[in-house]
Write an enzyme that holds these catalytic residues in place. Sequence first.
Site, PDB file in Angstrom:
ATOM      1  N   CYS A 149       0.852  -1.187   0.000  1.00 12.67           N
ATOM      2  CA  CYS A 149       0.000   0.000   0.000  1.00 12.67           C
ATOM      3  C   CYS A 149       0.893   1.245   0.000  1.00 12.67           C
ATOM      4  O   CYS A 149       1.889   1.312   0.714  1.00 12.67           O
ATOM      5  CB  CYS A 149      -0.937   0.100   1.199  1.00 12.67           C
ATOM      6  SG  CYS A 149      -2.106  -1.244   1.289  1.00 12.67           S
ATOM      7  N   ARG A 160       3.819   0.004  -4.840  1.00 10.81           N
ATOM      8  CA  ARG A 160       3.553  -0.591  -3.522  1.00 10.81           C
ATOM      9  C   ARG A 160       2.211  -1.326  -3.462  1.00 10.81           C
ATOM     10  O   ARG A 160       1.885  -1.953  -2.461  1.00 10.81           O
ATOM     11  CB  ARG A 160       3.575   0.500  -2.443  1.00 10.81           C
ATOM     12  CG  ARG A 160       4.923   1.183  -2.304  1.00 10.81           C
ATOM     13  CD  ARG A 160       4.876   2.197  -1.197  1.00 10.81           C
ATOM     14  NE  ARG A 160       4.658   1.562   0.080  1.00 10.81           N
ATOM     15  CZ  ARG A 160       5.599   1.230   0.940  1.00 10.81           C
ATOM     16  NH1 ARG A 160       6.851   1.482   0.652  1.00 10.81           N
ATOM     17  NH2 ARG A 160       5.302   0.667   2.091  1.00 10.81           N
ATOM     18  N   TRP A 202      -2.793  -2.594  -1.738  1.00  7.63           N
ATOM     19  CA  TRP A 202      -2.465  -4.008  -1.954  1.00  7.63           C
ATOM     20  C   TRP A 202      -3.284  -4.747  -0.900  1.00  7.63           C
ATOM     21  O   TRP A 202      -2.992  -4.656   0.291  1.00  7.63           O
ATOM     22  CB  TRP A 202      -0.966  -4.229  -1.755  1.00  7.63           C
ATOM     23  CG  TRP A 202      -0.506  -5.611  -2.112  1.00  7.63           C
ATOM     24  CD1 TRP A 202      -0.107  -6.037  -3.341  1.00  7.63           C
ATOM     25  CD2 TRP A 202      -0.385  -6.734  -1.234  1.00  7.63           C
ATOM     26  NE1 TRP A 202       0.243  -7.364  -3.290  1.00  7.63           N
ATOM     27  CE2 TRP A 202       0.082  -7.821  -2.012  1.00  7.63           C
ATOM     28  CE3 TRP A 202      -0.634  -6.951   0.113  1.00  7.63           C
ATOM     29  CZ2 TRP A 202       0.309  -9.077  -1.480  1.00  7.63           C
ATOM     30  CZ3 TRP A 202      -0.408  -8.211   0.653  1.00  7.63           C
ATOM     31  CH2 TRP A 202       0.062  -9.263  -0.147  1.00  7.63           C
ATOM     32  N   ASN A 236      -1.490   1.708   5.996  1.00  7.03           N
ATOM     33  CA  ASN A 236      -0.657   0.649   5.441  1.00  7.03           C
ATOM     34  C   ASN A 236      -0.263  -0.247   6.604  1.00  7.03           C
ATOM     35  O   ASN A 236       0.170   0.253   7.638  1.00  7.03           O
ATOM     36  CB  ASN A 236       0.576   1.301   4.789  1.00  7.03           C
ATOM     37  CG  ASN A 236       1.626   0.297   4.393  1.00  7.03           C
ATOM     38  OD1 ASN A 236       1.319  -0.851   4.113  1.00  7.03           O
ATOM     39  ND2 ASN A 236       2.871   0.729   4.377  1.00  7.03           N
ATOM     40  N   GLY A 237      -0.418  -1.560   6.443  1.00  6.32           N
ATOM     41  CA  GLY A 237      -0.082  -2.482   7.539  1.00  6.32           C
ATOM     42  C   GLY A 237      -1.293  -3.306   7.906  1.00  6.32           C
ATOM     43  O   GLY A 237      -2.318  -3.283   7.208  1.00  6.32           O
ATOM     44  N   GLU A 254      17.800 -16.341  -9.327  1.00  7.55           N
ATOM     45  CA  GLU A 254      17.312 -14.974  -9.512  1.00  7.55           C
ATOM     46  C   GLU A 254      16.659 -14.823 -10.892  1.00  7.55           C
ATOM     47  O   GLU A 254      15.607 -14.187 -11.019  1.00  7.55           O
ATOM     48  CB  GLU A 254      18.470 -13.976  -9.321  1.00  7.55           C
ATOM     49  CG  GLU A 254      18.140 -12.523  -9.608  1.00  7.55           C
ATOM     50  CD  GLU A 254      16.949 -11.978  -8.812  1.00  7.55           C
ATOM     51  OE1 GLU A 254      16.482 -12.617  -7.857  1.00  7.55           O
ATOM     52  OE2 GLU A 254      16.458 -10.899  -9.191  1.00  7.55           O
ATOM     53  N   LYS A 272      12.724 -13.755 -11.616  1.00 10.11           N
ATOM     54  CA  LYS A 272      12.309 -12.652 -12.504  1.00 10.11           C
ATOM     55  C   LYS A 272      11.232 -13.125 -13.468  1.00 10.11           C
ATOM     56  O   LYS A 272      10.245 -12.455 -13.693  1.00 10.11           O
ATOM     57  CB  LYS A 272      13.489 -12.105 -13.331  1.00 10.11           C
ATOM     58  CG  LYS A 272      14.513 -11.285 -12.603  1.00 10.11           C
ATOM     59  CD  LYS A 272      14.053  -9.924 -12.151  1.00 10.11           C
ATOM     60  CE  LYS A 272      13.437  -9.923 -10.800  1.00 10.11           C
ATOM     61  NZ  LYS A 272      14.166  -9.798  -9.623  1.00 10.11           N
ATOM     62  N   GLU A 305       7.909 -13.715 -11.684  1.00  7.68           N
ATOM     63  CA  GLU A 305       7.280 -12.454 -11.287  1.00  7.68           C
ATOM     64  C   GLU A 305       6.629 -11.731 -12.447  1.00  7.68           C
ATOM     65  O   GLU A 305       5.468 -11.379 -12.388  1.00  7.68           O
ATOM     66  CB  GLU A 305       8.363 -11.500 -10.766  1.00  7.68           C
ATOM     67  CG  GLU A 305       8.651 -11.568  -9.330  1.00  7.68           C
ATOM     68  CD  GLU A 305       9.664 -10.501  -8.975  1.00  7.68           C
ATOM     69  OE1 GLU A 305       9.311  -9.611  -8.221  1.00  7.68           O
ATOM     70  OE2 GLU A 305      10.812 -10.558  -9.460  1.00  7.68           O
ATOM     71  N   HIS A 341      18.540 -35.453 -10.163  1.00  7.58           N
ATOM     72  CA  HIS A 341      17.950 -36.243  -9.077  1.00  7.58           C
ATOM     73  C   HIS A 341      16.441 -36.022  -9.003  1.00  7.58           C
ATOM     74  O   HIS A 341      15.868 -35.992  -7.920  1.00  7.58           O
ATOM     75  CB  HIS A 341      18.599 -35.873  -7.740  1.00  7.58           C
ATOM     76  CG  HIS A 341      20.055 -36.214  -7.698  1.00  7.58           C
ATOM     77  ND1 HIS A 341      20.519 -37.467  -7.367  1.00  7.58           N
ATOM     78  CD2 HIS A 341      21.150 -35.467  -8.000  1.00  7.58           C
ATOM     79  CE1 HIS A 341      21.846 -37.470  -7.437  1.00  7.58           C
ATOM     80  NE2 HIS A 341      22.254 -36.262  -7.829  1.00  7.58           N
ATOM     81  N   LYS A 369       6.083  -3.954  -4.079  1.00  6.68           N
ATOM     82  CA  LYS A 369       7.542  -3.895  -3.981  1.00  6.68           C
ATOM     83  C   LYS A 369       8.050  -4.095  -2.554  1.00  6.68           C
ATOM     84  O   LYS A 369       9.058  -4.755  -2.340  1.00  6.68           O
ATOM     85  CB  LYS A 369       8.045  -2.571  -4.540  1.00  6.68           C
ATOM     86  CG  LYS A 369       9.553  -2.566  -4.672  1.00  6.68           C
ATOM     87  CD  LYS A 369      10.027  -1.656  -5.751  1.00  6.68           C
ATOM     88  CE  LYS A 369      11.516  -1.750  -5.937  1.00  6.68           C
ATOM     89  NZ  LYS A 369      11.903  -2.980  -6.644  1.00  6.68           N
TER      90      LYS A 369
HETATM   91  O1  M6R Z   1      13.215  -4.703  -0.091  1.00  5.21           O
HETATM   92  P1  M6R Z   1      13.783  -6.080   0.011  1.00  5.21           P
HETATM   93  O2  M6R Z   1      15.013  -6.270  -0.749  1.00  5.21           O
HETATM   94  O3  M6R Z   1      13.921  -6.548   1.438  1.00  5.21           O
HETATM   95  O4  M6R Z   1      12.669  -7.002  -0.641  1.00  5.21           O
HETATM   96  C1  M6R Z   1      12.785  -8.393  -0.661  1.00  5.21           C
HETATM   97  C2  M6R Z   1      11.833  -9.004  -1.661  1.00  5.21           C
HETATM   98  O5  M6R Z   1      10.520  -8.696  -1.345  1.00  5.21           O
HETATM   99  C3  M6R Z   1      12.133  -8.524  -3.087  1.00  5.21           C
HETATM  100  O6  M6R Z   1      13.445  -8.785  -3.439  1.00  5.21           O
HETATM  101  C4  M6R Z   1      11.206  -9.207  -4.101  1.00  5.21           C
HETATM  102  O7  M6R Z   1      11.486 -10.566  -4.173  1.00  5.21           O
HETATM  103  C5  M6R Z   1      11.360  -8.527  -5.454  1.00  5.21           C
HETATM  104  N1  M6R Z   1      10.072  -8.166  -5.950  1.00  5.21           N
HETATM  105  C6  M6R Z   1      11.992  -9.376  -6.462  1.00  5.21           C
HETATM  106  O8  M6R Z   1      12.056  -8.802  -7.722  1.00  5.21           O
END
Ligand code: M6R
Length: 614
Positions: A2, A29, A76, A102-103, A483, A487, A490, A506, A609
Amino acid sequence: MCGIFGIITSENTEIGKIALDGIKRLEYRGYDSCGIVSHKDGQLFIKKDSGKIQEIQEKLTLDDLMGNIALAHTRWATHGAPIKKNSHPHLDCKGEIAVIHNGIIENFISLKKELLSKGHIFQSDTDTEIIPHLIEEYIKKGIDFQNSVIKTLKRCKGYGIVICYSKEPNFIIVARKESPIIIGIDRGKVSYCASDIPALLPYTRNIYILGDNELAILRPGEVKIFDIENEVKKIERPLKHVDWNIDAAEKGEYEHFMLKEIFEEPDALRKTLKIPENDLRLFAKELISAEHVYITAAGTSYHASLAGKYIITKFLGNYIQEIECSELENQLKDSLRDNSVIIAVSQSGETIDLIEAIRWARNAKKNVKILSLTNVVGSSITRYSNHTIITQAGPEIGVAATKTYTTQVFSLALIGLEIARERNILQKKEIELYYNALKSTPDVIENFLKKTNHSIEKIVDNLERNANYFFLARGISIATAKEGGLKLKEVACRFIEGYSAANAKHGPIALVRDGFPIIFIAPPDETYKRLIGNVMEFKARGGHIISIVVESDEIISDLSDTIIKIPQPANKYYNLFSPITFIPALQLLAYHAALAHGLDPDKPLNLAKTVTVH
Ligand code: M6R
C-alpha cells in the site's frame, strides 16, 4: 505494501492533482484499488474505487478534488477483497474523520466487536475501518481529536497511518508502528507525508523519517513529532537530505521502469564503487573477528546474499551460512551464539520478516552484531543495525528488483575484497586483478546491453512455445539461475525453476521431453567442466539448450541450440563476479517474455515492492 500520501497547505488549491501524482509515484507498492479524500471548508470529499490508478482517474477524475488537505492511497489488499468498499480512505459513521493506512491491525477483530456493540456501522471488511470509528468514540466522550487519535493508536498494532478531521482543518496526524512513513517539508508552506521517498521528490529533498511508535502533527510547513506512549515528550529529529535524482524516479524515454532500471545498472554500479572505504573496512573487521557469520534476506535480496556468500567466504576463510530471513529464528533459536555477525540485505530496508529476524537476534544475544546493506537511507533496518552500508542504486520503481540486485552483489564483492586486503591473504598484484575485474563489470554490462537487447526478444519468441523451463547452473551461478527464475515468475507469470545443474538429475530431469528448454548459466569457472556433463545429459533427452557463456566460449556453445554471449574475459578474476555480469541477460529475458504475454512488467500480478506484512 500500500502506498500512502498526505499533504496539507494553508490555502485551498488543486490538491487532487498533487495527491494523484503522489500515489502514482507509489503505485509499485500496490495497485488493486485507490482513493483520495480532500478537505475543503469544513467538509470531506472522497473518491475511490477498485482498479489501477489511471483507470480510476479516467472514471472519477480524482485530480479535480480541491481543498487544503488531501490523503491518497493505493492499495495491496490484505483484509477484504480488492473492491470499491474496501478501498481507502475509510471514514467514521458521520463521515468527519478520514483514514488511510498501510499495515495490518492485528487485533482488529476484538476492536470491531467492541465498536459494533456500541452501534458503529461499518462499510467495509477492512481492519483499517476500526480506526476512524474508535477515534469517533473517544471524540464522543469529549476528548479532543489529537488525544482521541493517541488513545486509539495505543490500542492498535501494525500501521503507517494518516488521519484528518473535518473539524480540525489546520493539521493532519501521521503515525507509525512498523509500516514506514516519511515526512517532507517544502519552504515553510506545505507539509507532506508518504510511505516512500519517490513520492516526495518533486516537492522536497528535506525529509524526516518517522520512527516506530511515533506520531507527528503536520501543519502547513511545520512538523512536531511525539512518542505515542509518552505524548508530552516532543522528539527533536534532524532533517535528512535525500540526494536522489528525480529523473531516476521517472520513466523518461523508456516504456517501462523495468527496462530503464536494467539499462541503469552500469551507472548504479559505478556509483556503488564509491562506498566509503571506512564503511567497507568496518564491515571487513567485524566479519574477520566474528566466530559465526550468517547472511539473511528475502526474495531477490536473498539471491544476492547467496552470490555474496560465495564471494565473501572465499576471502574470509570462515563459512557464511545464508538463511531466508523468515526462517532465521526457526533455524538459529537453539544455536545462535554471542560473537556472531548477521549480514542483513534489503533493497527497501522495510521487509518485515527481515526486521523481525534481526530484532529477534539482537534480543536473543547481546553481542550479536547486525551489519546491514540497504538502498534506502534511514530505512527501518538501519535502526536495528550496528553498521549500515547504503548501496547506490537510486530509486527503483519497477516491482521486479534489477539494478538493486546487481548493486547488492557488487557491494558484497567490495566487502569480500576488503576482507582479502585486511587479512593479507593475497599478493598485492592479485588483489588488484580482482579489483580491476570488479570495476569493469559496469562496462561489461553496458556493452552487453547495447549488443544484445534485441536478440533476446528473438529467443523469447522461441521459448514462448513452451510453458515451463529450467535455469540450471553450478557453484556461484546457482544464485544467477535462481534470480533469473524469480524474474520470469514475477513478471512473465511462467513457472521457471532455477536449480543446481547437478541436483537437477535427481528428479527434475524427469520433466525433460523433446524441445523442453533449459537455460545453462555457464561462466568458465571451476564448475565449467562438470557443467558440460550436465548439458550433455539434458541434450541427450531432447532438451533445447540455451546457454549463457562468455564470448570466447567454445565447448558449451557447440553443444547449445542458442547462445547468449557476455562480453567479458575468461579468467578467474572476472568469473568470481559473473553473478553481476550474467544476470542482465535473464532480466531482459523476463522483461521481453512479459511483453510477449501482454503483461505489464512494472506491475506483476499480486505483488508489491515492499513487503511489510508477514
Ligand atoms: O526490499 P527487500 O530487498 O527486502 O525485498 C525483498 C523481496 O521482497 C524482493 O526482493 C522481491 O522478491 C522482489 N520483488 C523481487 O524482484
